[in-house]
Design an enzyme around this catalytic site. Sequence first.
Site, PDB file in Angstrom:
ATOM      1  N   ASP A  62       0.797  -1.227   0.133  1.00  0.00           N
ATOM      2  CA  ASP A  62      -0.049   0.066  -0.037  1.00  0.00           C
ATOM      3  C   ASP A  62       0.740   1.306   0.068  1.00  0.00           C
ATOM      4  OD1 ASP A  62      -2.380   1.759   0.412  1.00  0.00           O
ATOM      5  OD2 ASP A  62      -1.565   1.784   2.755  1.00  0.00           O
ATOM      6  N   LEU A  63       0.529   2.257  -0.428  1.00  0.00           N
ATOM      7  CA  LEU A  63       1.061   3.737  -0.433  1.00  0.00           C
ATOM      8  C   LEU A  63       0.929   4.485   1.110  1.00  0.00           C
ATOM      9  CD1 LEU A  63       3.159   5.624  -1.761  1.00  0.00           C
ATOM     10  CD2 LEU A  63       1.302   6.382  -3.023  1.00  0.00           C
ATOM     11  N   THR A 105       1.245  10.208   3.949  1.00  0.00           N
ATOM     12  CA  THR A 105       0.367  11.281   3.402  1.00  0.00           C
ATOM     13  C   THR A 105      -1.053  11.491   4.124  1.00  0.00           C
ATOM     14  OG1 THR A 105      -0.360   9.438   1.789  1.00  0.00           O
ATOM     15  CG2 THR A 105       1.187  11.245   0.873  1.00  0.00           C
ATOM     16  N   LYS A 160     -11.052  -0.895  -1.711  1.00  0.00           N
ATOM     17  CA  LYS A 160     -10.786  -1.671  -0.358  1.00  0.00           C
ATOM     18  C   LYS A 160     -11.978  -1.361   0.605  1.00  0.00           C
ATOM     19  CE  LYS A 160      -5.911  -0.736  -1.074  1.00  0.00           C
ATOM     20  NZ  LYS A 160      -4.889   0.062  -0.636  1.00  0.00           N
ATOM     21  N   GLU A 203       0.100  -3.547   4.584  1.00  0.00           N
ATOM     22  CA  GLU A 203      -1.271  -2.301   4.832  1.00  0.00           C
ATOM     23  C   GLU A 203      -0.992  -1.537   6.088  1.00  0.00           C
ATOM     24  OE1 GLU A 203      -3.647  -0.639   3.827  1.00  0.00           O
ATOM     25  OE2 GLU A 203      -4.017  -1.269   1.648  1.00  0.00           O
ATOM     26  N   ASP A 204      -1.427  -0.389   6.255  1.00  0.00           N
ATOM     27  CA  ASP A 204      -1.653   0.155   7.536  1.00  0.00           C
ATOM     28  C   ASP A 204      -3.261   0.426   7.789  1.00  0.00           C
ATOM     29  OD1 ASP A 204      -2.118   2.080   5.322  1.00  0.00           O
ATOM     30  OD2 ASP A 204      -1.917   3.734   6.852  1.00  0.00           O
ATOM     31  N   LYS A 254      -8.739   5.793   6.356  1.00  0.00           N
ATOM     32  CA  LYS A 254      -7.574   5.391   5.836  1.00  0.00           C
ATOM     33  C   LYS A 254      -7.847   4.083   4.744  1.00  0.00           C
ATOM     34  CE  LYS A 254      -4.227   6.683   9.286  1.00  0.00           C
ATOM     35  NZ  LYS A 254      -3.622   6.444  10.274  1.00  0.00           N
ATOM     36  N   SER A 302      -2.391   0.748  -4.228  1.00  0.00           N
ATOM     37  CA  SER A 302      -2.967   2.074  -3.415  1.00  0.00           C
ATOM     38  C   SER A 302      -4.230   2.315  -4.110  1.00  0.00           C
ATOM     39  CB  SER A 302      -2.096   3.272  -3.770  1.00  0.00           C
ATOM     40  OG  SER A 302      -2.514   4.409  -3.174  1.00  0.00           O
ATOM     41  N   ALA A 303      -5.163   2.726  -3.017  1.00  0.00           N
ATOM     42  CA  ALA A 303      -6.537   3.304  -3.366  1.00  0.00           C
ATOM     43  C   ALA A 303      -6.478   4.696  -4.056  1.00  0.00           C
ATOM     44  CB  ALA A 303      -7.469   3.436  -2.207  1.00  0.00           C
TER      45      ALA A 303
HETATM   46  P1  B16 Z   1      -7.110   9.909  -3.551  1.00  0.00           P
HETATM   47  P2  B16 Z   1      -3.769   3.816   0.167  1.00  0.00           P
HETATM   48  C1  B16 Z   1      -5.663   5.859   0.220  1.00  0.00           C
HETATM   49  O1  B16 Z   1      -4.257   5.552  -0.158  1.00  0.00           O
HETATM   50  C2  B16 Z   1      -5.624   6.824   1.275  1.00  0.00           C
HETATM   51  O2  B16 Z   1      -5.368   5.867   2.467  1.00  0.00           O
HETATM   52  C3  B16 Z   1      -6.866   7.355   1.664  1.00  0.00           C
HETATM   53  O3  B16 Z   1      -6.903   8.317   2.718  1.00  0.00           O
HETATM   54  C4  B16 Z   1      -7.442   8.106   0.287  1.00  0.00           C
HETATM   55  O4  B16 Z   1      -8.550   8.668   0.635  1.00  0.00           O
HETATM   56  C5  B16 Z   1      -7.376   7.287  -0.938  1.00  0.00           C
HETATM   57  O5  B16 Z   1      -6.248   6.603  -0.964  1.00  0.00           O
HETATM   58  C6  B16 Z   1      -7.673   7.879  -2.136  1.00  0.00           C
HETATM   59  O6  B16 Z   1      -6.804   9.112  -2.437  1.00  0.00           O
HETATM   60  O7  B16 Z   1      -8.007  10.939  -3.282  1.00  0.00           O
HETATM   61  O8  B16 Z   1      -5.629  10.351  -3.766  1.00  0.00           O
HETATM   62  O9  B16 Z   1      -7.559   9.315  -4.910  1.00  0.00           O
HETATM   63  O10 B16 Z   1      -3.532   3.969   1.610  1.00  0.00           O
HETATM   64  O11 B16 Z   1      -4.880   3.177  -0.501  1.00  0.00           O
HETATM   65  O12 B16 Z   1      -2.605   4.039  -0.597  1.00  0.00           O
HETATM   66 MG    MG Z   2      -2.734   3.027   3.458  1.00  0.00          MG
END
Ligand code: B16
Ligand code: MG
Length: 217
Positions: free
Chosen positions: A8-9, A16, A144, A168-169, A44, A113-114
């Site tokens: 995950d990022l 971030t 997710k 993952e966190d 998250k 990453s999401a």
């Molecule tokens: P964006 P991850 C997720 O990243 C974040 O944890 C989450 O807080 C955020 O809303 C989501 O990405 C969407 O991000 O608005 O930049 O598309 O933890 O899956 O790397």
């Molecule tokens: Mg994360």
Amino acid sequence: ALQAVIFDLDGVLTDTAEFHFIAWQSIAQDLGVDFNLDDNEKLKGVDRHNSLQHILNKGNLTIDEQAFNQLLDRKNKHYLSLIAAITPQHLFEGVLACFTALKARGIKIGLASASKNATLVLNKLGIESLFDFIGDAASVKNSKPAPDIFLSVAAGLGVDAHNCMGIEDAAAGITAIKSAKMYAVGIGDKNTLNQADQIFTTFDLLNLHLSDCLTAF
Ligand code: B16
Ligand code: MG
């Protein structure tokens, strides 16, 4: 046998979460909804659309699609302005050493990453070229805790899910990894991530115990 590690990022490779928090809090404030660190913890790993829906639900609010999309756009512009300051120094301790050790063992490295801004963040961190495959959050159907993004990265790497380890966190992320039938490693709080197969408080600790962690797979 272990063939790939899928990371995950946000919250795993860099922090971030604070930038997402600042941007969401400003939106929540304008909507008159209280938004605290507890809410942020729940968001998250949750994608942008569902994050805004969480804030609206909390305030018992409904808005039309156009207003919804305008808020998504505003949140992202604010977030982009905040992450402009990211440099390779923002990479968590131990990440580069871990990637080097994985590559030395012939283990592939993927990103699940999401975030639709993931490639931009990796680029700012200076690590984009170290990945064998970067998942595309925009092209997966279910976010997710559904397994989709992890499965799409395994497919992109050409590795069977049962030969992958996910890192993952977020609770939603650990659920996604387990639903994908992968081995799950959590970075963060033991109680929040109790579904994981192994948990480390920080990325650096995972890196320090990397050999043991991989052997337990
Ligand atoms: P964006 P991850 C997720 O990243 C974040 O944890 C989450 O807080 C955020 O809303 C989501 O990405 C969407 O991000 O608005 O930049 O598309 O933890 O899956 O790397
Ligand atoms: Mg994360």
